[in-house]
Enzyme design. Sequence first.
Site, PDB file in Angstrom:
ATOM      1  N   ASP A 188      13.165 -34.138 -59.328  1.00 25.37           N
ATOM      2  CA  ASP A 188      12.494 -33.998 -60.709  1.00 25.37           C
ATOM      3  C   ASP A 188      13.432 -32.981 -61.634  1.00 25.37           C
ATOM      4  O   ASP A 188      13.097 -31.791 -61.709  1.00 25.37           O
ATOM      5  CB  ASP A 188      11.127 -33.142 -60.200  1.00 25.37           C
ATOM      6  CG  ASP A 188      10.239 -32.830 -61.535  1.00 25.37           C
ATOM      7  OD1 ASP A 188      10.512 -33.302 -62.687  1.00 25.37           O
ATOM      8  OD2 ASP A 188       9.373 -32.012 -61.491  1.00 25.37           O
ATOM      9  N   ASP A 190      13.683 -32.483 -64.928  1.00 26.57           N
ATOM     10  CA  ASP A 190      13.340 -31.808 -65.775  1.00 26.57           C
ATOM     11  C   ASP A 190      12.081 -30.889 -65.603  1.00 26.57           C
ATOM     12  O   ASP A 190      11.460 -30.217 -66.262  1.00 26.57           O
ATOM     13  CB  ASP A 190      12.778 -32.803 -66.980  1.00 26.57           C
ATOM     14  CG  ASP A 190      11.928 -33.881 -66.402  1.00 26.57           C
ATOM     15  OD1 ASP A 190      11.189 -33.781 -65.433  1.00 26.57           O
ATOM     16  OD2 ASP A 190      11.777 -34.647 -67.210  1.00 26.57           O
ATOM     17  N   ASP A 192       8.955 -31.253 -64.584  1.00 26.31           N
ATOM     18  CA  ASP A 192       7.796 -31.318 -65.274  1.00 26.31           C
ATOM     19  C   ASP A 192       6.683 -31.993 -64.336  1.00 26.31           C
ATOM     20  O   ASP A 192       5.566 -32.107 -64.659  1.00 26.31           O
ATOM     21  CB  ASP A 192       7.850 -32.324 -66.300  1.00 26.31           C
ATOM     22  CG  ASP A 192       8.103 -33.761 -66.109  1.00 26.31           C
ATOM     23  OD1 ASP A 192       8.783 -33.901 -64.850  1.00 26.31           O
ATOM     24  OD2 ASP A 192       8.064 -34.822 -66.661  1.00 26.31           O
ATOM     25  N   LYS A 194       6.688 -34.628 -62.682  1.00 31.11           N
ATOM     26  CA  LYS A 194       6.233 -35.954 -62.546  1.00 31.11           C
ATOM     27  C   LYS A 194       7.589 -36.614 -62.224  1.00 31.11           C
ATOM     28  O   LYS A 194       8.856 -35.989 -62.632  1.00 31.11           O
ATOM     29  CB  LYS A 194       5.651 -36.432 -63.688  1.00 31.11           C
ATOM     30  CG  LYS A 194       4.128 -35.671 -64.115  1.00 31.11           C
ATOM     31  CD  LYS A 194       3.743 -36.253 -65.451  1.00 31.11           C
ATOM     32  CE  LYS A 194       2.353 -35.348 -65.714  1.00 31.11           C
ATOM     33  NZ  LYS A 194       1.961 -35.833 -66.866  1.00 31.11           N
ATOM     34  N   GLU A 199      14.350 -40.967 -62.161  1.00 27.60           N
ATOM     35  CA  GLU A 199      14.245 -39.919 -61.044  1.00 27.60           C
ATOM     36  C   GLU A 199      13.587 -40.516 -59.801  1.00 27.60           C
ATOM     37  O   GLU A 199      14.266 -40.456 -58.538  1.00 27.60           O
ATOM     38  CB  GLU A 199      13.399 -38.875 -61.503  1.00 27.60           C
ATOM     39  CG  GLU A 199      14.004 -37.932 -62.828  1.00 27.60           C
ATOM     40  CD  GLU A 199      12.924 -37.103 -63.245  1.00 27.60           C
ATOM     41  OE1 GLU A 199      13.250 -36.074 -63.798  1.00 27.60           O
ATOM     42  OE2 GLU A 199      11.715 -37.118 -63.352  1.00 27.60           O
ATOM     43  N   ASP A 224       2.934 -46.140 -59.617  1.00 26.85           N
ATOM     44  CA  ASP A 224       2.125 -45.751 -61.006  1.00 26.85           C
ATOM     45  C   ASP A 224       0.845 -46.158 -61.347  1.00 26.85           C
ATOM     46  O   ASP A 224       0.383 -47.294 -61.781  1.00 26.85           O
ATOM     47  CB  ASP A 224       2.957 -46.111 -62.045  1.00 26.85           C
ATOM     48  CG  ASP A 224       2.631 -45.452 -63.590  1.00 26.85           C
ATOM     49  OD1 ASP A 224       1.648 -44.759 -63.429  1.00 26.85           O
ATOM     50  OD2 ASP A 224       3.179 -45.879 -64.506  1.00 26.85           O
ATOM     51  N   ASP A 228       0.913 -44.837 -66.567  1.00 27.93           N
ATOM     52  CA  ASP A 228       1.170 -44.045 -67.502  1.00 27.93           C
ATOM     53  C   ASP A 228       2.814 -44.033 -67.853  1.00 27.93           C
ATOM     54  O   ASP A 228       3.282 -43.160 -68.581  1.00 27.93           O
ATOM     55  CB  ASP A 228       0.691 -42.701 -67.658  1.00 27.93           C
ATOM     56  CG  ASP A 228       0.867 -41.905 -66.364  1.00 27.93           C
ATOM     57  OD1 ASP A 228       1.673 -42.384 -65.580  1.00 27.93           O
ATOM     58  OD2 ASP A 228       0.589 -40.883 -66.154  1.00 27.93           O
ATOM     59  N   GLU A 235       0.125 -39.466 -56.585  1.00 34.30           N
ATOM     60  CA  GLU A 235       0.708 -40.868 -56.714  1.00 34.30           C
ATOM     61  C   GLU A 235       1.613 -41.050 -55.772  1.00 34.30           C
ATOM     62  O   GLU A 235       1.786 -42.271 -54.859  1.00 34.30           O
ATOM     63  CB  GLU A 235       1.031 -41.507 -58.019  1.00 34.30           C
ATOM     64  CG  GLU A 235      -0.359 -41.588 -58.879  1.00 34.30           C
ATOM     65  CD  GLU A 235       0.255 -41.842 -60.416  1.00 34.30           C
ATOM     66  OE1 GLU A 235      -0.630 -42.472 -61.072  1.00 34.30           O
ATOM     67  OE2 GLU A 235       1.356 -41.677 -60.541  1.00 34.30           O
ATOM     68  N   ASP A 442       4.490 -30.891  -4.519  1.00 40.58           N
ATOM     69  CA  ASP A 442       4.756 -30.093  -5.563  1.00 40.58           C
ATOM     70  C   ASP A 442       6.395 -29.917  -5.603  1.00 40.58           C
ATOM     71  O   ASP A 442       7.003 -29.836  -4.654  1.00 40.58           O
ATOM     72  CB  ASP A 442       4.495 -28.319  -5.445  1.00 40.58           C
ATOM     73  CG  ASP A 442       3.151 -28.079  -5.502  1.00 40.58           C
ATOM     74  OD1 ASP A 442       2.078 -29.059  -5.694  1.00 40.58           O
ATOM     75  OD2 ASP A 442       2.720 -26.946  -5.631  1.00 40.58           O
ATOM     76  N   HIS A 498       1.724 -34.575   1.016  1.00 35.18           N
ATOM     77  CA  HIS A 498       0.435 -35.304   1.204  1.00 35.18           C
ATOM     78  C   HIS A 498       0.550 -36.740   0.882  1.00 35.18           C
ATOM     79  O   HIS A 498       1.521 -37.064   0.370  1.00 35.18           O
ATOM     80  CB  HIS A 498      -0.365 -34.578   0.297  1.00 35.18           C
ATOM     81  CG  HIS A 498      -0.945 -33.099   0.187  1.00 35.18           C
ATOM     82  ND1 HIS A 498      -1.901 -32.461   0.580  1.00 35.18           N
ATOM     83  CD2 HIS A 498       0.061 -31.950   0.230  1.00 35.18           C
ATOM     84  CE1 HIS A 498      -1.892 -31.580   0.905  1.00 35.18           C
ATOM     85  NE2 HIS A 498      -0.808 -30.877   0.571  1.00 35.18           N
ATOM     86  N   SER A 586      14.089 -29.663   0.460  1.00 36.25           N
ATOM     87  CA  SER A 586      13.593 -31.091   1.162  1.00 36.25           C
ATOM     88  C   SER A 586      13.264 -32.078   0.178  1.00 36.25           C
ATOM     89  O   SER A 586      13.093 -31.893  -1.037  1.00 36.25           O
ATOM     90  CB  SER A 586      12.938 -31.050   2.240  1.00 36.25           C
ATOM     91  OG  SER A 586      11.978 -29.923   2.034  1.00 36.25           O
TER      92      SER A 586
END
EC number: 4.1.1.65
Length: 635
Positions: A188, A190, A192, A194, A199, A224, A228, A235, A442, A498, A586
């Site tokens: 962007d 400039d 603005d 948008k 860009e 758009d 516009d 958008e 574990d 186990h 182990s």
Amino acid sequence: MGNGNSTETKESRRSKMRKKIQNFRSRRRLSRPGSGSVSGLASQRSVSADDFAGIALLTLIGAEMKFKDKWLACVSFGEQTFRSEISDSTEKPIWNSEKKLLLEKNGPSLARISVFETNRLLKNNIVGYCELDLLDFVVQEPDSTCKSFDLLDPASSNVVGSMFVSCSVEDPVETETCFAKRILSIVDYDEDGKLSFSEFSDLMNAFGNVVAANKKEELFKAADLNGDGVVTIDELAALLAVQQEQEPIINSCPVCGEALQLDKLNAMIHMTLCFDEGTGNQMTGGFLTDRQASYGWMFKLSEWTHLSTYDVGLNTGSSASHIVVIDRKTKRLVEELIDSKIVMSMRAIYQSKIGLRLMDQGAKEILQNLSEKQGKKMNSVESAQNIPSFLEFFKDQINMAEVKYPLDHFKTFNEFFVRELKPGARPIACMDQDDVAVSAADCRLMAFQSVDDSTRFWIKGRKFSIKGLLGNDVQSDAFLDGSLVIFRLAPQDYHRFHSPVSGVIEKFVNVSGSLYTVNPIAVNSKYCNVFTENKRTIVIISTAEFGKVAFVAIGATMVGSISFVRQEGDHVKKGDELGYFSFGGSTVICVFEKDSIKIDEDLLANSARSLETLVTVGMQLGVSFPKLENCVLEP
């Protein structure tokens, strides 16, 4: 706190989260104008509580401890660890350190905060820790600020202090909007707010997608919505959301240049973090584990002089001085403690041709005699004096609150080493479903759907084979192309093993052999064949769901005996105790028949990275494949 919540608590939290996410979706629908294809598709996207993604800003405010010192705090989250600055000498350290953390879809959500007392020359000592689920902060009220968590002694679960943190989680809509603002700001020119077509074109080029760059006009018209001639933040956000879902237009991060995966939300969050690391006192990153992050400068210097490095995966040479595993429960990396002198001796023996020659010239007998002598020593009354120093060395890896008997109950070191746990300390997954196999110990686990995978990713012995593992007295044909699971028990682990499945014990087969270490340094060595040369006992378990399962208990250096509490003909339920190892490290290996088990994907994925997974007895291992004869064809 991360110490286990009831099912009701989890369901309550999940219910609140679903409601909040539904509100996010409602806001998205209300905030986007028009009923065109782009906004319509965007409003149909769904975010569930199970795959929530976003950015969490975690701030370590301070702590209250029970004595004065200079304090350091570390945050471990997934495969990353961050650290604060060191506080002044005080009982109430203040850090005000912050970090933005990425909450990925199906990724980690549990953060562990460890508090260390610092030492200028030696290693810093962990004093307490707490664990917090960042998803809990998704459902908190917006005005919630500082929260207090008990700091627990890692060895006993006693409260040793309090930790004060704040955390805010950016919701998906907010992330999407902020991301669009940051993306828009790149081009962007400039200012603005948008994007003109020129860009917008530059932005498409920055995304590194040739296909998208060739469709600039088409994408600009799609973005758009009101025609516009410019693209607003809303958008652009709608376009990025839909296109990343349909046909991704972002291939690389325009900030750091890193190639991005196709997951739209994770890619968006990655770029958001690149744009804004925050403005507060940032925690230092770049660490894998809290132990690495807490090292003092002298310890770091010794690491540098030995040319050792931290990394996950299969490491050899100097890189093998640290073993890093991933905790399955918390999805964070954990460093396994091992004495540096032992590391050096193991590397000399197991990862060199000279060590191999020593093995051929009597070192095997030396290890055998050493193990037998050590076994006798650990059964003496005097050996009980070693228990406190053992607990101190493994302070944050042995939780005495889980142990069935108090410390003064153990009259020898081996009695402590084969300690029993309290009932319920290790819940068994899907207890009523025999088609679900569970972890046998574990341990640090490696799982492979095939034996070929195990030799490609982990076992480097030149002569490893299933036939060699099971010996001549076991009919091994059914196991030759089967699945392989390796359960490696480190000295600090609970050393009873186990049954992973329910079935009948058919027979025991004893195989004599050496007593090499089962440490990855030896397993990853091409000069010896640990699993097929070590002393071991094979138990064949016959099951209805998995066919026959070969359960192989393997002795190792300092392990003089493998004891069983079951006999041939006994029926065992999964999770039932089978036996125990006396002092030392182990390993247990389970071999399943071909196509009998589908091992859980997270275990396979970690193993494919040569990364061991830290699991506990009873965690789910995999499920049986449905047998063809049990399948019913629907008309």
